[in-house]
Design an enzyme around this catalytic site. Sequence first.
Site, PDB file in Angstrom:
ATOM      1  N   ASP A  88       1.054  -1.062   0.212  1.00 26.94           N
ATOM      2  CA  ASP A  88      -0.102  -0.219  -0.070  1.00 26.94           C
ATOM      3  C   ASP A  88       0.642   1.280  -0.103  1.00 26.94           C
ATOM      4  OD1 ASP A  88       1.109  -0.749   2.219  1.00 26.94           O
ATOM      5  OD2 ASP A  88      -1.213   0.810   3.208  1.00 26.94           O
ATOM      6  N   GLU A 153       0.210  -0.918   5.701  1.00 29.15           N
ATOM      7  CA  GLU A 153       1.487  -0.242   6.791  1.00 29.15           C
ATOM      8  C   GLU A 153       1.093   1.186   7.142  1.00 29.15           C
ATOM      9  OE1 GLU A 153       4.734   1.380   8.271  1.00 29.15           O
ATOM     10  OE2 GLU A 153       3.666   1.601   6.409  1.00 29.15           O
TER      11      GLU A 153
HETATM   12  N1  BES Z   1       8.248   3.314   5.624  1.00 31.12           N
HETATM   13  C1  BES Z   1       7.875   4.091   6.337  1.00 31.12           C
HETATM   14  C2  BES Z   1       8.627   4.210   7.843  1.00 31.12           C
HETATM   15  C3  BES Z   1      10.184   4.656   7.799  1.00 31.12           C
HETATM   16  C4  BES Z   1       9.901   5.695   7.789  1.00 31.12           C
HETATM   17  C5  BES Z   1      11.072   3.789   8.308  1.00 31.12           C
HETATM   18  C6  BES Z   1      10.765   6.366   7.699  1.00 31.12           C
HETATM   19  C7  BES Z   1      12.021   4.249   8.467  1.00 31.12           C
HETATM   20  C8  BES Z   1      12.595   5.858   8.109  1.00 31.12           C
HETATM   21  C9  BES Z   1       6.609   3.363   6.899  1.00 31.12           C
HETATM   22  O1  BES Z   1       6.105   3.493   5.025  1.00 31.12           O
HETATM   23  C10 BES Z   1       5.872   4.889   7.582  1.00 31.12           C
HETATM   24  O2  BES Z   1       5.470   5.302   7.260  1.00 31.12           O
HETATM   25  N2  BES Z   1       5.329   4.412   8.511  1.00 31.12           N
HETATM   26  C11 BES Z   1       4.764   5.378   8.749  1.00 31.12           C
HETATM   27  C12 BES Z   1       3.671   4.579  10.064  1.00 31.12           C
HETATM   28  C13 BES Z   1       2.067   4.699  10.752  1.00 31.12           C
HETATM   29  C14 BES Z   1       1.258   4.763   9.429  1.00 31.12           C
HETATM   30  C15 BES Z   1       2.053   3.343  12.120  1.00 31.12           C
HETATM   31  C16 BES Z   1       5.014   6.582   9.625  1.00 31.12           C
HETATM   32  O3  BES Z   1       5.800   6.515  10.580  1.00 31.12           O
HETATM   33  O4  BES Z   1       4.425   7.451   9.828  1.00 31.12           O
HETATM   34 MN    MN Z   2       7.212   2.394   4.494  1.00 32.78          MN
HETATM   35 MN    MN Z   3       4.823   4.766   4.469  1.00 34.17          MN
END
Ligand code: BES
Ligand code: MN
Ligand code: MN
Length: 465
Positions: A88, A153
């Site tokens: 997604d 996610e």
């Molecule tokens: N891939 C990201 C997480 C991430 C971002 C890890 C930058 C390391 C560095 C993931 O898809 C994401 O955006 N996660 C969300 C989590 C939330 C929706 C619960 C986030 O970090 O905002």
């Molecule tokens: Mn991600």
């Molecule tokens: Mn993300």
Amino acid sequence: MNSILPFLDSNKDRYLRELKDFLAIQSISSQSAHNADMQRCADWTAAQMRTVGLNNVQIMETPGHPVVYGEWLGAPGKPTVLLYGHYDVQPVDPVNLWTSPPFEATVRDGNLYARGSSDDKGQVFIHLKAVEAFLKNKGSLPINMKMLIEGEEEVGSAHLDEFVRDHKDLLKADLVLISDSSMFAKGVPSVCYGLRGLAYMEVEVTGPNGDLHSGSFGGSIHNPVQALSEMIASLHDKNGRITIAGFYDNVRTLTKAERDAYKRLPWSDAKYAKQLGVKKLYGEKGFTTLERLWARPTLECNGIWGGYTGEGAKTVLPAKAFAKISMRLVPDQTSEKAAALFERHLRKIAPKTVTVNVKRLHGGEPAITPIDSPGVQAAVAALEKGFGKKPLYQREGGSIPIVVQFKRILGLDTVLLGFGLPDENAHAPNEFINLDNFFGGIRTSVHFYDELPGFWQHKGKKNRP
Ligand code: BES
Ligand code: MN
Ligand code: MN
């Protein structure tokens, strides 16, 4: 490896063509208008898993968007990797700020631009091609592989905990591998060993029982937009610290060793400020930028609205005002406690003139992964071979909520092997993945699968930052 590395080199064009198909699917998990696209994207992922040679490929329904699963278990006695990723993507608006359309992947200056190119379809695709290279050339992988690619996610993985709990046997493995984060910088490969958690809140402030003429009524009541702004402004003090009582209670103090290690990283505040276009950096007093980003909690207003925001002027005193506020958490904070403290604090500071309602949107726990694990050591070796440079160790400020659940439910440690870059505009217009990193990522993944069994046999080998 003799046949595999040349195979990767001679298939680059095909990889890009296939990845463009994946990126063309508008798999925006948060928008129900795209539910059919979510299903199509799950179908595409499953078909691709079959094409690269995975077995037992299944699209598994959840109360939300489906999970896609595939496996290759032909290496008895070798470690089993549970590869997690997500198909997604985030919404694309404001779409007019994209140089090329978000779902028409376009190469410019050595980068591939499209929504999901870096986060996370491009990085999922890296592993699909690494698996394919082994299975097409050798008919086998050096490890066992279970792939779990979810579709929620970006909206907090609401149904994944339960899915993992319900499929403990299917997901039995030795370690989790995730490519959904960034390297430290271009040409500076890194292994990530920490992620922040998250507690996401929505605040609703209600004043009068309807919008009012701001001339006839202005001056006699507390404007909800003003009341909300006053509350938000009071959530930080002049040192950039969060004023919620008890908020820092469980924050683990940075060790001297970790602070020293961060100081040795190639970093410039001036360059960073320039890159972001800000006049001056801001943050919690007493901490460096990297400490603030990786090891300190934050509270951010993600959005604020209320009243008239259309064209021209409208003299109105709005009945309601809203804000979305999220807190990034670090060990040993929990999202439950942070959310509860936030609710209590807002009740306490709410002025008598308005009604304040707080809602929890979603949460996730912060994670630290052990860097002396054989998986991380295999990642270090693989990055050195894939990018020709010894990687450094870093944390990240972002969140991947399932990491902690994999540990709790399956007992598994995670290796965070990210191939993105911090400036690739994830979640923003003009997201891209750098093509050198994309191809380097496939090479590194191939090396990781190849290196892992050796490190697995010599568990306990230490190599600290
Ligand atoms: N891939 C990201 C997480 C991430 C971002 C890890 C930058 C390391 C560095 C993931 O898809 C994401 O955006 N996660 C969300 C989590 C939330 C929706 C619960 C986030 O970090 O905002
Ligand atoms: Mn991600
Ligand atoms: Mn993300």
